[in-house]
Design a protein around this motif. Structure first.
Motif, PDB file in Angstrom:
ATOM      1  N   UNK A 110      -3.491   8.470   5.205  1.00  0.00           N
ATOM      2  CA  UNK A 110      -2.830   8.850   3.952  1.00  0.00           C
ATOM      3  C   UNK A 110      -2.731  10.370   3.831  1.00  0.00           C
ATOM      4  N   UNK A 111      -3.820  11.077   4.088  1.00  0.00           N
ATOM      5  CA  UNK A 111      -3.821  12.540   3.975  1.00  0.00           C
ATOM      6  C   UNK A 111      -2.899  13.165   5.026  1.00  0.00           C
ATOM      7  N   UNK A 113       0.834  -1.205   0.000  1.00  0.00           N
ATOM      8  CA  UNK A 113       0.000   0.000   0.000  1.00  0.00           C
ATOM      9  C   UNK A 113       0.868   1.255   0.000  1.00  0.00           C
ATOM     10  N   UNK A 114       1.878   1.281   0.846  1.00  0.00           N
ATOM     11  CA  UNK A 114       2.773   2.445   0.912  1.00  0.00           C
ATOM     12  C   UNK A 114       3.515   2.616  -0.414  1.00  0.00           C
ATOM     13  N   UNK A 140       4.968  10.830   3.297  1.00  0.00           N
ATOM     14  CA  UNK A 140       5.942  10.579   4.363  1.00  0.00           C
ATOM     15  C   UNK A 140       5.578   9.391   5.248  1.00  0.00           C
ATOM     16  N   UNK A 141       4.479   8.726   4.950  1.00  0.00           N
ATOM     17  CA  UNK A 141       4.064   7.579   5.752  1.00  0.00           C
ATOM     18  C   UNK A 141       4.987   6.392   5.553  1.00  0.00           C
ATOM     19  N   UNK A 142       4.972   5.486   6.526  1.00  0.00           N
ATOM     20  CA  UNK A 142       5.812   4.288   6.448  1.00  0.00           C
ATOM     21  C   UNK A 142       4.955   3.038   6.575  1.00  0.00           C
ATOM     22  N   UNK A 143       5.497   1.938   6.092  1.00  0.00           N
ATOM     23  CA  UNK A 143       4.795   0.663   6.186  1.00  0.00           C
ATOM     24  C   UNK A 143       4.612   0.253   7.641  1.00  0.00           C
ATOM     25  N   UNK A 144       5.603   0.548   8.485  1.00  0.00           N
ATOM     26  CA  UNK A 144       5.470   0.179   9.902  1.00  0.00           C
ATOM     27  C   UNK A 144       4.354   0.973  10.567  1.00  0.00           C
ATOM     28  N   UNK A 162       4.263   6.089  -5.040  1.00  0.00           N
ATOM     29  CA  UNK A 162       4.391   6.263  -6.475  1.00  0.00           C
ATOM     30  C   UNK A 162       3.373   7.289  -6.971  1.00  0.00           C
ATOM     31  N   UNK A 163       2.144   7.164  -6.500  1.00  0.00           N
ATOM     32  CA  UNK A 163       1.077   8.072  -6.927  1.00  0.00           C
ATOM     33  C   UNK A 163       1.379   9.522  -6.539  1.00  0.00           C
ATOM     34  N   UNK A 164       1.791   9.750  -5.300  1.00  0.00           N
ATOM     35  CA  UNK A 164       2.043  11.124  -4.854  1.00  0.00           C
ATOM     36  C   UNK A 164       3.290  11.714  -5.498  1.00  0.00           C
TER      37      UNK A 164
END
Length: 109
Positions: free
Chosen positions: A102-103, A45-46, A66-70, A51-53
């Motif tokens: 996400x936002x 998902x991340x 700036x989000x992370x998978x963890x 890629x999209x952003x």
């Protein structure tokens, strides 16, 4: 209501990602999820969100995720457990929770 002078000063918004690259990232995310039986779904998902952003420009400013998978993994476990406890009802609210995350982690580069 805005006047036409302020509208003409705005920079252009666009998406510059290519179709082939988009397909390849989606295939990689799917393979990662399937190969790990869903355990690495937050990583996939991340990967897709980043890629999209990275290919989105709003009024001349490129977006950055700036989000992370963890960070998503903890939320994903919570959603999964609450979905089991509520016999699936919580899954109706999960997409809103993920969208808020996400936002919260999307900024201008």
């Amino acid at each position: 209501m805005e006047n036409t002078a302020s509208i003409s000063l705005r920079e252009e918004s666009y998406f510059d990602g290519g179709t082939f690259d988009s397909i390849m990232v989606k295939i990689m995310a799917t393979l990662l999820t399937v190969a790990t039986l869903g355990f690495c779904y937050p990583i996939a998902v991340v990967m897709l969100i980043k890629w999209d952003t990275q290919h989105t420009v709003i009024e001349g400013r490129r977006l950055q995720f700036t989000g992370t998978a963890s960070g998503l993994f903890g939320m994903w476990i919570k959603i999964w457990l609450l979905g089991i406890i509520t016999i699936g009802i919580y899954y109706l609210f999960a997409s809103k929770t993920i969208k808020k995350w996400k936002v919260k982690h999307t900024t201008f580069a």
